[in-house]
Design a protein around this motif. Sequence first.
Motif, short mmCIF file in Angstrom:
data_model
loop_
_atom_site.label_atom_id
_atom_site.label_comp_id
_atom_site.label_asym_id
_atom_site.label_seq_id
_atom_site.Cartn_x
_atom_site.Cartn_y
_atom_site.Cartn_z
N ILE A 16 0.83 -1.21 0.00
CA ILE A 16 0.00 0.00 0.00
C ILE A 16 0.87 1.26 0.00
O ILE A 16 0.59 2.23 -0.71
N SER A 17 1.96 1.22 0.78
CA SER A 17 2.80 2.43 0.90
C SER A 17 3.36 2.84 -0.45
O SER A 17 3.53 4.02 -0.73
N LEU A 18 3.63 1.85 -1.31
CA LEU A 18 4.29 2.16 -2.58
C LEU A 18 3.37 2.92 -3.54
O LEU A 18 3.84 3.55 -4.48
N VAL A 19 2.05 2.86 -3.33
CA VAL A 19 1.14 3.60 -4.21
C VAL A 19 0.57 4.82 -3.52
O VAL A 19 -0.33 5.48 -4.04
N SER A 20 1.10 5.18 -2.33
CA SER A 20 0.48 6.26 -1.56
C SER A 20 1.00 7.63 -1.99
O SER A 20 1.52 8.38 -1.17
N VAL A 21 0.84 7.94 -3.26
CA VAL A 21 1.20 9.28 -3.74
C VAL A 21 0.22 10.28 -3.13
O VAL A 21 -0.98 10.02 -3.09
N GLY A 22 0.74 11.41 -2.63
CA GLY A 22 -0.14 12.42 -2.03
C GLY A 22 -0.23 12.28 -0.53
O GLY A 22 -0.81 13.11 0.14
N GLY A 23 0.35 11.22 0.02
CA GLY A 23 0.36 11.08 1.47
C GLY A 23 -0.25 9.77 1.94
O GLY A 23 -0.96 9.10 1.18
N ALA A 84 6.52 -1.15 7.83
CA ALA A 84 6.16 -1.52 6.46
C ALA A 84 5.63 -0.32 5.70
O ALA A 84 5.87 -0.15 4.50
N MET A 85 4.91 0.56 6.41
CA MET A 85 4.29 1.71 5.76
C MET A 85 5.30 2.82 5.48
O MET A 85 5.06 3.66 4.62
N THR A 86 6.42 2.86 6.21
CA THR A 86 7.31 4.02 6.09
C THR A 86 8.70 3.74 5.54
O THR A 86 9.26 4.60 4.86
N VAL A 87 9.26 2.56 5.82
CA VAL A 87 10.68 2.36 5.45
C VAL A 87 10.92 2.34 3.93
O VAL A 87 11.81 3.06 3.45
N PRO A 88 10.16 1.56 3.15
CA PRO A 88 10.47 1.52 1.71
C PRO A 88 10.37 2.89 1.03
O PRO A 88 11.28 3.28 0.28
N THR A 89 9.30 3.64 1.35
CA THR A 89 9.16 4.95 0.69
C THR A 89 10.19 5.94 1.21
O THR A 89 10.59 6.85 0.49
N GLY B 61 4.39 7.63 -0.32
CA GLY B 61 4.76 7.63 1.10
C GLY B 61 4.18 8.83 1.80
O GLY B 61 3.73 9.77 1.17
N PRO B 62 4.19 8.80 3.15
CA PRO B 62 3.67 9.92 3.92
C PRO B 62 4.45 11.18 3.55
O PRO B 62 5.68 11.18 3.61
N ASN B 63 3.75 12.25 3.11
CA ASN B 63 4.49 13.39 2.57
C ASN B 63 5.28 14.15 3.63
O ASN B 63 6.35 14.67 3.35
N ALA B 64 4.77 14.18 4.87
CA ALA B 64 5.52 14.86 5.93
C ALA B 64 6.84 14.13 6.18
O ALA B 64 7.87 14.75 6.43
N LEU B 65 6.80 12.81 6.08
CA LEU B 65 8.01 12.01 6.29
C LEU B 65 9.00 12.23 5.15
O LEU B 65 10.20 12.42 5.38
#
Lengths: 174, 184
Positions: A16-23, A84-89, B61-65
Amino acid sequence: MTATIFWQLLLGFGAISLVSVGGGIAVLPEMHRLVVDVHGWMSDADFARRFALAQAAPGPNVLVVGLFGWHVGGILGMLTASAAMTVPTSLMAFGFSRLRARLLGRPWLRIVECGLVPIAVGLIAASGLILAQGSAESWVTIALTVASSIFVWRTDFSPLWVLGAGAIIGALVL
Amino acid sequence: MDDSSPRLPTRTDLFLTYGKIGLIGFGGINAWARRVLVEEKCWLTEQEYAETLGLGQVLPGPNALNAAIMVGDRFHGAVGALLASCSMFGGPLIILMGLAVLYDSYGEVPLVKAVLAGVAAAAAGMVLGTAVKMTQKLKPTLALLAVGLCALAAAGFFRVPLPMVVLGLAPFGILASWYGARRK
């Protein structure tokens, strides 16, 4: 937490994180699908309540995935889902930051960056609007939102003052 | 040292400042990061912060991050990126653990709900006020302003999914910026 859940959290939120463009919050519907529909880890109402809790707490909104992880796997689940949500991006952002440093000064890079500025500001305004709609329960909360936006716009005092005022008014009036 | 003069952050500064941004970041990080980095610390100009955040939104990814990693890298390379991102997440994660435990027992207490509702309303106003303030200080051209209003309308009123807003409007933003640069 079982090994199965560990991998489900890691792979599910990682993808999911990999497609989370925009936040991170852009993919909330996708998270809902994973947590409620696919795995049945919690009910619809549970999902909404946890999201509201993460919104009320300080910090990046995306931390809500930590609460989903907590629900199925305790503290390890929280850490797995958040990572999982933060490291790859984050690695991608770092790579991009390096690339940007090498390209610094190219005129086209300046133009692209300036072109993205209004989207950044527009989306801050949009998230304020969505938060305002969510919190508009009565005329008191609406007045609070309006007063707070004028205070932050027109003065340079710390916005913590209005949050404190909001807490007190909430306790007294609401 | 005079508080208003720009100065470069040390690694400790970076760690402590992002830790603070995370802990006071009610209603999302971005408005607070701008407040602290641009107004309080003067590490970045209004324009630099908005550009960094814009890039953070285009990347997944989270934009703030993403923005924190770019700001950390800008001042202290990989170490800076790690310090900024970990301290921004660390504090709130610990608070969230406490909340996860407490919420099931106390989430329905009326006073707790009333305080949270008051804070949420004030935080919403804070985010809106920040957007107005940024627009005023950035002095966008008319074309750029139009792109910004489109982003606000699409994401705020029509609830278009964010990836579509960002990727759909980026070409128009770049075009408006190119047009503005050519006329100068």
